[in-house]
Design an enzyme around this catalytic site. Structure first.
Site, PDB file in Angstrom:
ATOM      1  N   SER A 225     -57.426 -29.288   6.784  1.00 24.02           N
ATOM      2  CA  SER A 225     -55.961 -29.180   6.857  1.00 24.02           C
ATOM      3  C   SER A 225     -55.362 -30.338   6.076  1.00 24.02           C
ATOM      4  O   SER A 225     -55.997 -31.398   5.952  1.00 24.02           O
ATOM      5  CB  SER A 225     -55.502 -29.273   8.314  1.00 24.02           C
TER       6      SER A 225
ATOM      7  N   TYR B 114     -56.168 -33.746  16.435  1.00 22.52           N
ATOM      8  CA  TYR B 114     -56.237 -32.758  15.351  1.00 22.52           C
ATOM      9  C   TYR B 114     -56.313 -33.493  14.007  1.00 22.52           C
ATOM     10  O   TYR B 114     -57.181 -33.205  13.176  1.00 22.52           O
ATOM     11  CB  TYR B 114     -55.004 -31.848  15.399  1.00 22.52           C
TER      12      TYR B 114
END
Ligand code: NAD
Length: 251
Positions: free
Chosen positions: A142, A155
């Site tokens: 990401s 995350y």
């Protein structure tokens, strides 16, 4: 399509294929000629995707997989049979301020996004090395592994870890003809977040993206097919950002 991107005769396993980008990646790889192994926890969802793919003449097998469990990963790889491509797509996020993030939430996110991807990659690579077969691993990281936003510390950390793990495995496994690469998607519209992009908060966020638009799942197809196929034969340890310029936005 150029023959370089042709996945005819290849078998590709996608983790977290039951929804969102994983389901899209399975379709994309199938449309390029691969047989796909749909690996996830929600059997009902996998069955309907399997039926949808069958209508497009894409061969698909569903296997039960929980990437938080090493036993489940071993069983899923066994059930999958011979593979050529693995897409480590399964991922979760838990939104809380770092000061309030309980240990169990950290563990769930890191165990899914980083440890899970690591164990799937290791399990596939061990088989390829034993079988003396080449393989391609595509890790879905990401842009939050490159830059940060608030309230998702585990995350951010897990995706940064996945990016560096990609490089470490690429270096160790190149001698076995195993390529390991990563894609860092920017914000991509999926079922789960589509309502948000219409809100004032969502629109404000889009204004900060140089291309002034949110990504669609198909915007990732080029990067995925490049890394999965012979077109990417000299690529390993690469990290491709696909984000409409979000990570180069003006500071
Ligand atoms: P999603 O929630 O629709 O998909 C995640 C998938 O992973 C789901 O099918 C879920 O069931 C599966 N999963 C979660 N935990 C699992 C486990 N323990 N075992 C097996 N499967 C599990 O979200 P998405 O947007 O499609 O995300 C897919 C991947 O793309 C994730 O890794 C995410 O971090 C990454 N990503 C998404 C975006 C975006 O904007 N959508 C941006 C950057 C990166």
């Amino acid at each position: 399509m150029s023959k370089l991107f042709d996945l005819g005769g290849k078998v590709a396993l996608v983790t977290g294929a039951s929804s969102g980008l994983g389901a899209h990646f399975a379709k994309c790889l199938g449309e390029a000629g691969a047989s796909v192994v749909l690996a996830a926890r929600r059997a009902d969802r996998l069955q309907s995707l399997q039926a949808e793919l069958a209508q497009k003449n894409i061969a698909a097998k569903a296997v039960d997989l929980d990437v938080q469990s090493s036993e489940s990963i071993t069983a899923a790889l066994e059930a999958a049979g011979s593979l050529d491509i693995v897409v480590n797509n399964a991922g979760i996020s838990i939104v809380k301020p770092a000061l309030d993030m309980p240990e169990k939430d950290w563990d769930a996110v890191v165990d899914t996004n980083l440890r899970g991807a690591w164990l799937v990659a290791q399990g596939a690579a061990r088989r390829w090395v034993t079988q003396k077969r080449p393989g391609s691993i595509v890790n879905i990281a990401s842009i939050l592994g490159l830059r940060t936003i608030g309230q998702v510390a585990p995350y951010n950390a897990s995706k940064a870890g996945l990016i560096h793990l990609t490089r470490a495995l690429a270096m160790e496994w190149a001698r076995y003809r195993i390529r390991v690469n990563a894609i860092c998607p920017g914000y991509i519209e999926t079922e789960m977040n589509s309502a948000f992009w219409k809100t004032p908060g969502g629109q404000k966020l889009i204004e900060r993206i140089p291309q002034r638009r949110i990504g669609q799942p198909e915007h990732l197809d080029g990067a995925l097919l490049l890394l999965a196929s012979e077109a990417g034969t000299f690529m390993t340890g690469s990290v491709l950002t696909v984000d409409g310029g979000h990570t180069v936005s003006s500071l």
